[in-house]
Design an enzyme around this catalytic site. Structure first.
Site, PDB file in Angstrom:
ATOM      1  N   GLU A  98     -33.659 -65.783  99.369  1.00  0.00           N
ATOM      2  CA  GLU A  98     -34.742 -65.136  98.783  1.00  0.00           C
ATOM      3  C   GLU A  98     -36.194 -64.846  99.693  1.00  0.00           C
ATOM      4  O   GLU A  98     -36.012 -65.279 100.868  1.00  0.00           O
ATOM      5  CB  GLU A  98     -35.337 -66.259  97.769  1.00  0.00           C
ATOM      6  CG  GLU A  98     -36.564 -65.966  96.810  1.00  0.00           C
ATOM      7  CD  GLU A  98     -36.242 -64.768  96.075  1.00  0.00           C
ATOM      8  OE1 GLU A  98     -36.233 -63.576  96.609  1.00  0.00           O
ATOM      9  OE2 GLU A  98     -36.576 -64.657  94.860  1.00  0.00           O
ATOM     10  N   ASP A  99     -36.758 -63.684  99.336  1.00  0.00           N
ATOM     11  CA  ASP A  99     -37.748 -63.393 100.234  1.00  0.00           C
ATOM     12  C   ASP A  99     -39.026 -64.471 100.179  1.00  0.00           C
ATOM     13  O   ASP A  99     -39.474 -64.658 100.883  1.00  0.00           O
ATOM     14  CB  ASP A  99     -38.322 -61.760  99.973  1.00  0.00           C
ATOM     15  CG  ASP A  99     -38.674 -61.614  98.563  1.00  0.00           C
ATOM     16  OD1 ASP A  99     -38.323 -62.502  97.691  1.00  0.00           O
ATOM     17  OD2 ASP A  99     -38.866 -60.418  98.380  1.00  0.00           O
ATOM     18  N   ASP A 102     -42.861 -67.963  94.386  1.00  0.00           N
ATOM     19  CA  ASP A 102     -43.992 -67.694  94.155  1.00  0.00           C
ATOM     20  C   ASP A 102     -44.270 -68.683  92.744  1.00  0.00           C
ATOM     21  O   ASP A 102     -44.680 -69.737  92.918  1.00  0.00           O
ATOM     22  CB  ASP A 102     -44.256 -66.323  93.499  1.00  0.00           C
ATOM     23  CG  ASP A 102     -46.011 -66.000  93.340  1.00  0.00           C
ATOM     24  OD1 ASP A 102     -46.725 -66.806  93.783  1.00  0.00           O
ATOM     25  OD2 ASP A 102     -46.006 -65.046  92.594  1.00  0.00           O
ATOM     26  N   LYS A 130     -44.968 -69.793  98.240  1.00  0.00           N
ATOM     27  CA  LYS A 130     -46.544 -70.039  98.081  1.00  0.00           C
ATOM     28  C   LYS A 130     -46.602 -71.170  97.251  1.00  0.00           C
ATOM     29  O   LYS A 130     -46.470 -70.838  95.960  1.00  0.00           O
ATOM     30  CB  LYS A 130     -47.060 -68.596  97.236  1.00  0.00           C
ATOM     31  CG  LYS A 130     -47.191 -67.527  98.110  1.00  0.00           C
ATOM     32  CD  LYS A 130     -47.792 -66.311  97.643  1.00  0.00           C
ATOM     33  CE  LYS A 130     -47.204 -65.508  96.653  1.00  0.00           C
ATOM     34  NZ  LYS A 130     -47.924 -64.185  96.411  1.00  0.00           N
ATOM     35  N   PHE A 151     -51.102 -61.842  98.057  1.00  0.00           N
ATOM     36  CA  PHE A 151     -50.099 -60.970  97.993  1.00  0.00           C
ATOM     37  C   PHE A 151     -49.596 -60.359  99.269  1.00  0.00           C
ATOM     38  O   PHE A 151     -50.325 -59.702  99.973  1.00  0.00           O
ATOM     39  CB  PHE A 151     -50.483 -60.140  96.992  1.00  0.00           C
ATOM     40  CG  PHE A 151     -49.468 -59.319  96.401  1.00  0.00           C
ATOM     41  CD1 PHE A 151     -48.590 -59.635  95.193  1.00  0.00           C
ATOM     42  CD2 PHE A 151     -48.806 -58.166  97.023  1.00  0.00           C
ATOM     43  CE1 PHE A 151     -47.385 -59.122  94.881  1.00  0.00           C
ATOM     44  CE2 PHE A 151     -47.613 -57.638  96.614  1.00  0.00           C
ATOM     45  CZ  PHE A 151     -47.201 -58.018  95.591  1.00  0.00           C
ATOM     46  N   ARG A 164     -42.119 -52.035 102.351  1.00  0.00           N
ATOM     47  CA  ARG A 164     -40.866 -52.708 102.403  1.00  0.00           C
ATOM     48  C   ARG A 164     -40.448 -52.435 104.223  1.00  0.00           C
ATOM     49  O   ARG A 164     -39.787 -53.751 104.882  1.00  0.00           O
ATOM     50  CB  ARG A 164     -39.512 -52.437 101.854  1.00  0.00           C
ATOM     51  CG  ARG A 164     -39.495 -52.949 100.262  1.00  0.00           C
ATOM     52  CD  ARG A 164     -38.200 -52.566  99.865  1.00  0.00           C
ATOM     53  NE  ARG A 164     -38.308 -52.570  98.200  1.00  0.00           N
ATOM     54  CZ  ARG A 164     -38.506 -53.941  97.515  1.00  0.00           C
ATOM     55  NH1 ARG A 164     -38.352 -55.055  97.893  1.00  0.00           N
ATOM     56  NH2 ARG A 164     -38.559 -53.402  96.238  1.00  0.00           N
TER      57      ARG A 164
HETATM   58  P1  IMP Z   1     -41.508 -65.842  91.192  1.00  0.00           P
HETATM   59  O1  IMP Z   1     -40.400 -65.848  90.079  1.00  0.00           O
HETATM   60  O2  IMP Z   1     -42.898 -65.911  90.811  1.00  0.00           O
HETATM   61  O3  IMP Z   1     -41.274 -67.218  92.066  1.00  0.00           O
HETATM   62  O4  IMP Z   1     -41.525 -64.724  92.022  1.00  0.00           O
HETATM   63  C1  IMP Z   1     -40.515 -64.274  92.692  1.00  0.00           C
HETATM   64  C2  IMP Z   1     -40.688 -62.884  93.214  1.00  0.00           C
HETATM   65  O5  IMP Z   1     -41.873 -62.304  92.902  1.00  0.00           O
HETATM   66  C3  IMP Z   1     -40.186 -62.627  94.428  1.00  0.00           C
HETATM   67  O6  IMP Z   1     -38.989 -62.538  94.721  1.00  0.00           O
HETATM   68  C4  IMP Z   1     -40.856 -61.352  94.836  1.00  0.00           C
HETATM   69  O7  IMP Z   1     -40.014 -60.263  94.277  1.00  0.00           O
HETATM   70  C5  IMP Z   1     -42.382 -61.277  93.848  1.00  0.00           C
HETATM   71  N1  IMP Z   1     -43.207 -61.610  94.447  1.00  0.00           N
HETATM   72  C6  IMP Z   1     -43.929 -62.995  94.600  1.00  0.00           C
HETATM   73  N2  IMP Z   1     -45.047 -62.947  95.280  1.00  0.00           N
HETATM   74  C7  IMP Z   1     -44.815 -61.731  96.106  1.00  0.00           C
HETATM   75  C8  IMP Z   1     -45.821 -61.158  97.137  1.00  0.00           C
HETATM   76  O8  IMP Z   1     -46.865 -61.801  97.709  1.00  0.00           O
HETATM   77  N3  IMP Z   1     -45.601 -60.009  97.661  1.00  0.00           N
HETATM   78  C9  IMP Z   1     -44.428 -59.368  97.242  1.00  0.00           C
HETATM   79  N4  IMP Z   1     -43.485 -59.874  96.055  1.00  0.00           N
HETATM   80  C10 IMP Z   1     -43.797 -61.033  95.738  1.00  0.00           C
HETATM   81 MG    MG Z   2     -37.735 -61.023  94.835  1.00  0.00          MG
END
Ligand code: IMP
Ligand code: MG
Length: 177
Positions: A98-99, A102, A130, A151, A164
């Site tokens: 995963e990148d 969050d 995060k 962000f 990207r």
């Molecule tokens: P989560 O389900 O809230 O954990 O979100 C995960 C996804 O939200 C990641 O795979 C990203 O695609 C996107 N995301 C969350 N925070 C960021 C950020 O700071 N920059 C870019 N994409 C983010």
């Molecule tokens: Mg993602």
């Protein structure tokens, strides 16, 4: 906004150094195995492609794409698979790449979905975490960097499909989610 106007949070050099360390850990932990590395599209493709070139064991690669929920649906945690894996993961050692984690809702959903397919093991590696924003109790198995609640874009991460391609990870706080 141009990259030179953005604050750099992590430089390409810092990222490369950390990815080499993670690759050594994975090489060690998966010695005598052939993990199936599952990149979550699109954000993780840069991290995945760098990571596998520093890993010193054979790996398999697949990709999965999930829908990003709108702000109003985030609390429901409803995530949809847009593009599924090309293969069965039964009895495989799956490493989800995963990148960024969050709220944790995406990875929580994916882990449940993939675990139901009976892999031999399932772990998660994320470049960024995060933890301040977490909505579900979850700690990734491998993490590149814990970052504060900004962000961020670059190194595969986007804002509306932009940025990207940036080699550094930069802060784009005016769009903070
Ligand atoms: P989560 O389900 O809230 O954990 O979100 C995960 C996804 O939200 C990641 O795979 C990203 O695609 C996107 N995301 C969350 N925070 C960021 C950020 O700071 N920059 C870019 N994409 C983010
Ligand atoms: Mg993602």
């Amino acid at each position: 906004m141009a990259e030179n106007q953005m604050e750099v949070l992590l430089t390409a050099d810092q990222i490369e150094t950390r990815i080499k360390e993670l690759a050594r850990e994975i090489t060690e932990d998966y010695r005598d195995k052939k993990p199936l590395m599952v990149g979550i599209l699109k954000g993780a493709f840069v991290f995945l492609s760098d990571l596998i070139r520093y890993i010193d064991i054979p790996v398999e690669i697949d990709f999965i794409a999930v829908s990003s929920y709108g702000a109003d649906t985030a609390s429901s945690g409803s995530v949809q698979i847009q593009k599924d894996l090309d293969q069965s993961i039964q009895d495989k050692d799956v490493l989800v790449v995963e990148d960024i984690v969050d709220t944790g809702l995406t990875i929580d959903y994916l882990r449940r979905s993939l675990n139901s397919r009976c892999p031999n093991s399932l772990k998660v590696i994320t470049l960024l975490d995060k933890p301040d924003r977490r909505k579900v109790d979850y700690l990734p198995d491998y993490c590149g960097f814990n970052i504060p609640d900004h962000f961020v874009v670059g190194f595969g991460l986007d804002f509306n499909e932009n940025y990207r391609e940036l080699p550094d990870i930069c802060i784009l706080d005016e769009y903070k989610a």
